[in-house]
Design an enzyme around this catalytic site. Sequence first.
Site, PDB file in Angstrom:
ATOM      1  N   SER A  97      13.196  49.371  28.784  1.00 46.94           N
ATOM      2  CA  SER A  97      14.414  48.950  28.752  1.00 46.94           C
ATOM      3  C   SER A  97      15.018  48.842  27.120  1.00 46.94           C
ATOM      4  O   SER A  97      14.858  49.558  26.490  1.00 46.94           O
ATOM      5  CB  SER A  97      14.717  48.018  29.843  1.00 46.94           C
ATOM      6  OG  SER A  97      15.825  47.256  29.516  1.00 46.94           O
ATOM      7  N   ASP A 241      18.219  51.109  28.071  1.00 50.29           N
ATOM      8  CA  ASP A 241      18.434  51.989  29.368  1.00 50.29           C
ATOM      9  C   ASP A 241      19.265  51.592  29.658  1.00 50.29           C
ATOM     10  O   ASP A 241      19.970  52.583  30.639  1.00 50.29           O
ATOM     11  CB  ASP A 241      17.700  51.466  29.783  1.00 50.29           C
ATOM     12  CG  ASP A 241      17.264  50.725  30.267  1.00 50.29           C
ATOM     13  OD1 ASP A 241      17.663  49.563  29.979  1.00 50.29           O
ATOM     14  OD2 ASP A 241      16.961  49.982  31.972  1.00 50.29           O
TER      15      ASP A 241
HETATM   16 MG    MG Z   1      17.994  47.415  30.419  1.00 54.34          MG
END
Ligand code: MG
Length: 452
Positions: A97, A241
């Site tokens: 992420s 992400d």
């Molecule tokens: Mg994320």
Amino acid sequence: MTRLFGTNGIRWRPDSVGDQNFAVELGLAIGTYIGEGKTVCMGMDTRVTGPMIAAAVTSGILSTGCNIIDIGVVPTPTVQYGVKALGTDGGVVISASHNPPEFNGLKCIASDGTELAREEEEKIEVIYFSKEFKLARWDKVGRLSHNSETSFGHIDRIISLFKPNPDWKKLRVVIDCSNGPAGNFTPHILRSLGCEVLTINAQPDGLFPGRMPEPLEENLDSLMCAVVDAGADFGIAHDGDADRAIFIDEGGKYINGDESLAIFAIDALSKKKGKVVVPVNTSRVVTDSIVEGGGEVELTPIGSPIIARRMGRVDAVFGGEGNGGAIFPENMLCRDGMMTAAKMVEILATGDRSLGELIAGLPSFVIKRSKFSCPDQLKGQVLVKVREAMADSDIIDIDGVKIEGGDWWVLFRPSGTEPVFRVTAEAGDGKMAEEKLNQFKKLVEDIIQDLS
Ligand code: MG
């Protein structure tokens, strides 16, 4: 038992675990949990260690007889879309992420496309730590297939939720894709909605040469300048992400995620009244806006999987977190940065106010945060002592201890992943927020000192 999964999956530095057996065993545990003959949808972000980890996890999963449909380098919400669209029994995302480039991670997705619930993650942890993996016979090992159509399906799905027409204002937008997978998604979606799109950091690059993947104000100088230089209507920044989107107004000003969440909540409630689900640490910018908009605030513990599931249970009109993670139920019960970007386009293209003007119309609050190191074994006792000290106040104990004053609130909460205890205070102005934070910081400091 030691935990593997934090609030957002598992994160680690792949060069710090000695070899990739860790990832193979994770795959074995996930495959054993899902089961022989079942199928998972798998995708990864642009990190350079992604293919290495995906290969190890793939080996583990296939060994248990579970099949994999690999959908390639995609945003996390595209895997969640893929699980539903392909009808698989679950999903696996290889991504860290917003963490720095040297990290990677893994997150599991349930068969309904939501992030796996904590109780289910625990089942995987039990298998992982007991090493009781179920290996398939040689002729029953899982099959690996590849599917690149899922990406297009997700893009088309988002576009289909909007009805751009000649009355829509033509917006100029700058998108900072964070060198993540969003570069192949968000620009295309926004062009289809009639925007003039300029991009920065749109080339996928796992070294993240453009900026750090977390869309914090200090990482977005280039975007803020680009919005002003291009005379754009607004800017968008994804995290690594792309399950989150943060916005920059037409003047190049960073909009905090609570304020954009409030804008989305107001828009959702203008179309349909109902419940809006937000975590207990959400700013009153959001909760006051929900009430003002005729909606009902539904508070949950912190964590996007919890918010998403609650939204499904109460048939919410909207929900999300103040970090740019918005959940639109007409799309999916998960955070989706591309859908979030498209929604902002719709709001600004059909309304008569700029993003800066919308923000200026919101109530103003200031949040102050502090954290103390606190050993894990003391966290529970600290919380009990805080509750005792605050016994005369009305306590909201959804997650930690929250006290609401007339024009301020404070939240005491131990971190779920670090040996840290947090205190958050919000008030109508910075001075009072600071005052409240200092007052309650002292309380926690004294309690930790007494107990140590
Ligand atoms: Mg994320």
